[in-house]
Design a protein around this motif. Structure first.
Motif, PDB file in Angstrom:
ATOM      1  N   CYS A 175       0.845  -1.210   0.000  1.00  0.00           N
ATOM      2  CA  CYS A 175       0.000   0.000   0.000  1.00  0.00           C
ATOM      3  C   CYS A 175       0.882   1.263   0.000  1.00  0.00           C
ATOM      4  O   CYS A 175       1.597   1.526   0.959  1.00  0.00           O
ATOM      5  CB  CYS A 175      -0.925  -0.001   1.215  1.00  0.00           C
ATOM      6  N   PRO A 176       0.828   2.077  -1.052  1.00  0.00           N
ATOM      7  CA  PRO A 176       1.676   3.267  -1.103  1.00  0.00           C
ATOM      8  C   PRO A 176       1.297   4.315  -0.064  1.00  0.00           C
ATOM      9  O   PRO A 176       2.152   5.081   0.384  1.00  0.00           O
ATOM     10  CB  PRO A 176       1.464   3.821  -2.516  1.00  0.00           C
ATOM     11  N   LEU A 177       0.029   4.313   0.335  1.00  0.00           N
ATOM     12  CA  LEU A 177      -0.415   5.292   1.333  1.00  0.00           C
ATOM     13  C   LEU A 177       0.196   4.963   2.693  1.00  0.00           C
ATOM     14  O   LEU A 177       0.705   5.838   3.403  1.00  0.00           O
ATOM     15  CB  LEU A 177      -1.951   5.261   1.397  1.00  0.00           C
ATOM     16  N   PRO A 225      -4.781  -0.904   3.941  1.00  0.00           N
ATOM     17  CA  PRO A 225      -5.931  -1.675   3.444  1.00  0.00           C
ATOM     18  C   PRO A 225      -6.565  -2.579   4.494  1.00  0.00           C
ATOM     19  O   PRO A 225      -7.789  -2.720   4.538  1.00  0.00           O
ATOM     20  CB  PRO A 225      -5.342  -2.502   2.298  1.00  0.00           C
ATOM     21  N   LYS A 267      -8.920  -0.726   6.678  1.00  0.00           N
ATOM     22  CA  LYS A 267     -10.145  -0.333   5.959  1.00  0.00           C
ATOM     23  C   LYS A 267     -11.054  -1.557   5.775  1.00  0.00           C
ATOM     24  O   LYS A 267     -12.262  -1.467   5.922  1.00  0.00           O
ATOM     25  CB  LYS A 267      -9.787   0.290   4.603  1.00  0.00           C
ATOM     26  N   CYS A 306      -8.158   6.602   0.310  1.00  0.00           N
ATOM     27  CA  CYS A 306      -7.647   5.496  -0.508  1.00  0.00           C
ATOM     28  C   CYS A 306      -7.335   6.030  -1.897  1.00  0.00           C
ATOM     29  O   CYS A 306      -8.116   6.790  -2.465  1.00  0.00           O
ATOM     30  CB  CYS A 306      -8.707   4.392  -0.585  1.00  0.00           C
ATOM     31  N   LEU A 307      -6.171   5.634  -2.398  1.00  0.00           N
ATOM     32  CA  LEU A 307      -5.751   6.109  -3.723  1.00  0.00           C
ATOM     33  C   LEU A 307      -6.420   5.328  -4.852  1.00  0.00           C
ATOM     34  O   LEU A 307      -6.280   5.670  -6.022  1.00  0.00           O
ATOM     35  CB  LEU A 307      -4.236   5.955  -3.864  1.00  0.00           C
ATOM     36  N   GLY A 308      -7.099   4.231  -4.487  1.00  0.00           N
ATOM     37  CA  GLY A 308      -7.741   3.408  -5.523  1.00  0.00           C
ATOM     38  C   GLY A 308      -6.719   2.772  -6.458  1.00  0.00           C
ATOM     39  O   GLY A 308      -7.007   2.511  -7.622  1.00  0.00           O
ATOM     40  N   CYS A 309      -5.516   2.487  -5.928  1.00  0.00           N
ATOM     41  CA  CYS A 309      -4.452   1.988  -6.809  1.00  0.00           C
ATOM     42  C   CYS A 309      -4.600   0.493  -7.112  1.00  0.00           C
ATOM     43  O   CYS A 309      -3.953  -0.028  -8.006  1.00  0.00           O
ATOM     44  CB  CYS A 309      -3.095   2.263  -6.178  1.00  0.00           C
ATOM     45  N   HIS A 310      -5.387  -0.211  -6.327  1.00  0.00           N
ATOM     46  CA  HIS A 310      -5.685  -1.648  -6.527  1.00  0.00           C
ATOM     47  C   HIS A 310      -4.497  -2.557  -6.217  1.00  0.00           C
ATOM     48  O   HIS A 310      -4.546  -3.742  -6.503  1.00  0.00           O
ATOM     49  CB  HIS A 310      -6.189  -1.931  -7.948  1.00  0.00           C
ATOM     50  N   ARG A 311      -3.416  -2.026  -5.645  1.00  0.00           N
ATOM     51  CA  ARG A 311      -2.256  -2.881  -5.354  1.00  0.00           C
ATOM     52  C   ARG A 311      -2.607  -3.927  -4.295  1.00  0.00           C
ATOM     53  O   ARG A 311      -2.162  -5.059  -4.359  1.00  0.00           O
ATOM     54  CB  ARG A 311      -1.085  -2.034  -4.867  1.00  0.00           C
ATOM     55  N   CYS A 312      -3.416  -3.534  -3.285  1.00  0.00           N
ATOM     56  CA  CYS A 312      -3.764  -4.478  -2.215  1.00  0.00           C
ATOM     57  C   CYS A 312      -4.622  -5.617  -2.778  1.00  0.00           C
ATOM     58  O   CYS A 312      -4.423  -6.786  -2.449  1.00  0.00           O
ATOM     59  CB  CYS A 312      -4.483  -3.768  -1.065  1.00  0.00           C
ATOM     60  N   VAL A 355     -10.442  -4.073  -1.303  1.00  0.00           N
ATOM     61  CA  VAL A 355     -10.545  -2.849  -0.490  1.00  0.00           C
ATOM     62  C   VAL A 355     -10.954  -1.633  -1.329  1.00  0.00           C
ATOM     63  O   VAL A 355     -11.877  -0.909  -0.946  1.00  0.00           O
ATOM     64  CB  VAL A 355      -9.227  -2.589   0.279  1.00  0.00           C
ATOM     65  N   PRO A 356     -10.318  -1.397  -2.502  1.00  0.00           N
ATOM     66  CA  PRO A 356     -10.777  -0.228  -3.270  1.00  0.00           C
ATOM     67  C   PRO A 356     -12.252  -0.334  -3.658  1.00  0.00           C
ATOM     68  O   PRO A 356     -12.957   0.673  -3.739  1.00  0.00           O
ATOM     69  CB  PRO A 356      -9.876  -0.198  -4.497  1.00  0.00           C
TER      70      PRO A 356
HETATM   71  S1  SF4 Z   1      -6.202   0.644  -3.130  1.00  0.00           S
HETATM   72 FE1  SF4 Z   1      -5.360  -0.553  -1.431  1.00  0.00          FE
HETATM   73  S2  SF4 Z   1      -3.116  -0.348  -1.652  1.00  0.00           S
HETATM   74 FE2  SF4 Z   1      -4.065   1.319  -2.859  1.00  0.00          FE
HETATM   75  S3  SF4 Z   1      -4.176   3.097  -1.428  1.00  0.00           S
HETATM   76 FE3  SF4 Z   1      -6.156   1.999  -1.326  1.00  0.00          FE
HETATM   77  S4  SF4 Z   1      -5.876   0.640   0.427  1.00  0.00           S
HETATM   78 FE4  SF4 Z   1      -3.791   1.245  -0.191  1.00  0.00          FE
END
Ligand code: SF4
Ligand code: SF4
Length: 374
Positions: free
Chosen positions: A15-17, A28, A31, A57-63, A73-74
């Motif tokens: 998670c970059p955040l 994540p 959340k 949440c950045l909505g990056c989908h990495r998690c 999570v996103p």
């Molecule tokens: S999508 Fe997941 S990894 Fe990306 S910022 Fe949100 S919680 Fe963190």
């Protein structure tokens, strides 16, 4: 969706955040936990608290990509956004559904607003708008030499995406020239936005309408291959599963999606003498494991490509940039720490290009990799 979390902690590593802030409550797992506790009873938290959580949440989908339990999570955060659309959500929706009318003019206008008139709240957003249009563009220095015959005579659709269609026409022109060099006939197709930004902001109805229209264009064209050059559009189109009743047709849709850089794998390029010295690459969050843009640039640029981000997010983050700009900035700083100060930063995602162009140190230029093709 969140009930299956086994607390393994894998998502915490990506998670970059969390990485940029060190705050586990923003990660994540926290959340997912909170959404599980809330269940269907959102009255357990005030609307304001839920809106706040929805913004983190950045909505990056990495998690989601690393979770063995399929915890999305996103997706959970997008559902919260859908349940509590506040004015930031409205703004985001307006921005994405009126791309044709707003993007070019707003990007220019944002550049013209004097800094002392930009409130703390909207300053970062205006900066990102100005970044969409970018500067004068990068000096092209990669000259196509030989195109392979692999795809010669094939007919394909081109999904250019909103940024190339409305503000970065030079990307579209270069992509068309490359496809011409490859001998590919580009079929006409009136695509809509990929819907990815709307979906992560919680606007499911609008994003579904766009997805269905895009699928319709593909079906009517005879289900050919579709070329893309934006990692976020590619990821968004690849996630249209729910809009297909027939899983075989969805698989054939997924197989039809072709990154432009993958088509160029066998092409040869020469680096002109005018080439920028040190080049860095920013890997977008939404890119596939096999990052074809990176592979293409690595082959074409060799030692000139000095660094690439891997775990770092640019901090674009859609709704989060509007709601909690300070946190998005922390994520962005982390990204620049990794990139350092090369002469040029290249990326293959329109959102990352806008965000990095808006936040680059003075001496560093940023652009889509298409801009360096002569
Ligand atoms: S999508 Fe997941 S990894 Fe990306 S910022 Fe949100 S919680 Fe963190
Ligand atoms: S990776 Fe999935 S299962 Fe593991 S802690 Fe994160 S959300 Fe839970």
């Amino acid at each position: 969706m969140s009930g299956d979390c086994i607390l393994c902690g894998k998502c915490l590593e990506v998670c970059p955040l969390l990485r940029a802030t060190g705050r586990e409550e923003l990660g994540p797992r926290a959340k997912a936990d909170l959404c599980f506790l809330l269940g269907d009873d959102e009255t357990l938290l005030s609307g304001e608290d839920v809106a706040k959580l929805a913004g983190l949440c950045l909505g990056c989908h990495r998690c989601k990509a690393v979770c063995s339990q399929g915890v999305d999570v996103p997706g959970l955060v997008a559902a919260l956004r859908l349940a509590h659309p506040d004015f930031k959500g409205w703004l985001w929706k307006t921005w994405l559904t009126h791309a044709r009318e707003l993007w070019s003019s707003t990007s220019l206008a944002a550049k013209l607003i004097p800094k002392n008139f930009q409130s703390e709240k909207f300053g970062p957003f205006l900066k990102m708008l100005a970044g969409l249009k970018g500067g004068p563009g990068l000096e092209p220095f990669l000259i196509p030499e030989i195109f392979p015959d692999t795809y010669r005579g094939e007919r394909m659709l081109l999904f250019a995406g909103c940024t190339a269609n409305y503000v970065q026409g030079r990307w579209l022109v270069t992509a068309l020239r490359l496809l011409d060099g490859l001998g590919i006939e580009v079929l006409p197709g009136d695509f809509k936005c990929c819907g990815g930004g709307l979906s992560s902001a919680g606007f499911d109805v609008e994003s579904e309408a766009m997805a269905c229209k895009n699928i319709d264009v593909w079906r009517k064209a005879g289900k050919p291959k579709m070329v893309l050059f934006c990692a976020s559009c590619l990821s968004s189109l690849g996630g249209y599963e729910n809009y297909f009743e027939d899983s075989e047709e969805f698989i054939s849709w997924q197989r039809s999606l072709m990154p432009l850089s993958a088509l160029l794998r066998e092409a040869t390029f020469v680096v002109s003498e005018k080439a920028s010295g040190k080049v860095a690459y920013h890997r977008p969050c939404h890119v596939d494991k096999a990052d074809s843009d990176y592979m293409f640039l690595h082959n074409a640029l060799g030692n000139r490509l000095i660094v690439s981000t891997s775990r770092e997010c640019c901090g674009f983050g859609g709704v989060m940039r509007l709601g909690t700009p300070a946190l998005a900035d922390a994520v962005n700083r982390d990204c620049w720490e990794k990139l350092g100060t090369p002469d040029v930063v290249l990326t293959g995602c329109s959102a990352c290009a806008a965000q990095l162009a808006a936040t680059a140190p003075n001496e560093v230029r940023v652009g889509h990799w298409l801009e360096i093709i002569a």
